[in-house]
Design a protein around this motif. Sequence first.
Motif, short mmCIF file in Angstrom:
data_model
loop_
_atom_site.label_atom_id
_atom_site.label_comp_id
_atom_site.label_asym_id
_atom_site.label_seq_id
_atom_site.Cartn_x
_atom_site.Cartn_y
_atom_site.Cartn_z
N UNK A 8 0.85 -1.19 0.00
CA UNK A 8 0.00 0.00 0.00
C UNK A 8 0.88 1.23 0.00
N UNK A 9 0.71 2.11 -0.98
CA UNK A 9 1.46 3.35 -1.06
C UNK A 9 0.91 4.37 -0.08
N UNK A 10 1.73 4.77 0.90
CA UNK A 10 1.22 5.65 1.94
C UNK A 10 0.93 7.05 1.43
N UNK A 11 1.58 7.48 0.36
CA UNK A 11 1.31 8.81 -0.21
C UNK A 11 0.35 8.73 -1.39
N UNK A 12 0.57 7.78 -2.30
CA UNK A 12 -0.26 7.66 -3.49
C UNK A 12 -1.61 7.01 -3.21
N UNK A 13 -1.71 6.23 -2.12
CA UNK A 13 -2.93 5.49 -1.84
C UNK A 13 -3.13 4.29 -2.74
N UNK A 14 -2.10 3.98 -3.52
CA UNK A 14 -2.21 2.90 -4.49
C UNK A 14 -1.96 1.54 -3.84
N UNK A 15 -2.71 0.53 -4.29
CA UNK A 15 -2.46 -0.85 -3.88
C UNK A 15 -1.74 -1.56 -5.02
N UNK A 16 -0.67 -2.27 -4.70
CA UNK A 16 0.13 -2.95 -5.72
C UNK A 16 0.33 -4.40 -5.32
N UNK A 17 0.33 -5.27 -6.32
CA UNK A 17 0.56 -6.70 -6.13
C UNK A 17 1.85 -7.08 -6.83
N UNK A 18 2.81 -7.60 -6.07
CA UNK A 18 4.06 -8.10 -6.64
C UNK A 18 3.99 -9.62 -6.67
N UNK A 19 4.30 -10.20 -7.82
CA UNK A 19 4.32 -11.65 -7.97
C UNK A 19 5.74 -12.11 -8.23
N UNK A 20 6.12 -13.21 -7.61
CA UNK A 20 7.39 -13.85 -7.93
C UNK A 20 7.16 -15.35 -7.93
N UNK A 21 8.04 -16.08 -8.63
CA UNK A 21 7.79 -17.49 -8.88
C UNK A 21 9.05 -18.30 -8.58
N UNK A 22 8.82 -19.53 -8.14
CA UNK A 22 9.91 -20.47 -7.91
C UNK A 22 9.52 -21.84 -8.41
N UNK A 23 10.51 -22.62 -8.82
CA UNK A 23 10.22 -23.98 -9.25
C UNK A 23 9.62 -24.76 -8.09
N UNK A 24 8.90 -25.83 -8.42
CA UNK A 24 8.22 -26.63 -7.40
C UNK A 24 9.21 -27.04 -6.29
N UNK A 25 8.83 -26.78 -5.05
CA UNK A 25 9.67 -27.12 -3.92
C UNK A 25 10.67 -26.07 -3.52
#
Length: 448
Positions: free
Chosen positions: A282-299
Amino acid sequence: MNAMGVRWTAEQVLALAPDDASRRAGSKLGTAGPWSGRGSGEGAVWGLCKGSGRVPYRTVVDTTGLAYLCECPSRKFPCKHALGLLLLQASDGTESEETAAPDWAGRWLAARRARAGSAARQSEGGGPGGPADPEAARRRAERRAARITSGAEELEQRLADLLRGGLAAAEQRGYGLWEETAARMVDAQAPGLAGRVRELGSIPGSGPGWPLRLLEECALTHLLDRAWLSADRLPAPFATTVRTRVGLTSPVDGVPVRDHWLVLAQYDAADARLTTRRVWLHGTASGRTALLLSFGAAGRAPGLSLPVGAVLDGEVTPHAGSGQLRAEPGEQFVPVEGPAAPPPGGPVGAALDAYGRALREDPWLDSWPVTLTGVVPARAEYGWQLADADGREALPLTPAAQSRPGLWRLVALSGGAPVTVFGECGHRGFTPLAAWSPETPGETVPLI
């Protein structure tokens, strides 16, 4: 941390752990006893940790990008030694003087930061050899689009056959036919369609009312097929959403947003092929909500890990698409001193309205991030729910949320009084991810 002008709490460090076992093991190493050669400087901390062998493990953490290096054989990320080093740093009662990194830590830090700079330059220039060939890229995109179109047409025929034969027959045919269809979607380079087919295959026989659920999901899959086949006639943002839903990567073409970001939640979802980590900011100044995705191989845990409740100075760039929630992080997130108040929210009715508006832009949306204010966890006939303080409206918790320990943490935090809760609101209910009490509005309590 000292090198960054702000000190993390032990709770924020433990939020980085990939599992409970790592938290326990890391806590045991958060004392000075097993460590030697500790130091910090230039956005990094390092040390030597005595293990079971004769030679201590060398451990270094790049705190500007939360990357870790350790000589131990653990496949967890971060390992218990990195967690212990960060916990020890967080527990230091006084500021320590910055020092130069030893050669082994300095070489890794320099190489890592050089790679980050090279990646940024390649992103701007299209690759190590200069700008990418636009004509070759166009031809590749056209070939993949043709394969996806073929897969969508085949899936349409599969859905038509299913409805023509009756939904009741789906339970007798078993999962094999669905998996075969999903494999065909993978061959068509449409992993999004493959995922929807596997979801369809899991519904028959899954409990009371499964035919209705199957019909609903078939309708949404049919809608996605038709939207892809008509993508050239759709508004550009919605067409981008459709391309993302069938499995194409959405472009990163928004304006970068620099802000102080409150880390609201972080959790992993895994299947046999991939581990996906979701981080809500959550951006405390912009008020924007952002979703960061990252991925890893199984396990294996994904590389991106941010401490829940921390306020980080950094930059994110939104992806294209209707919702524009997903974003790519910049090179560095630096913890800063600052308020950690929860995002602005509203009652249950406002959350449902927000989810409804989001569905108009993305009909395949499973959930939408919302903040509920002044709600009380209560037990109802069908399970737990979050109700407005006046009792007029309530949101049921999802079945998964009702089985997690975070539910009892939320109940204890509330004690029957209204609280503020951030989470994901969807057609299956509400999943609480973080909460704040009126007494301590600056303290983020993770619920997952």
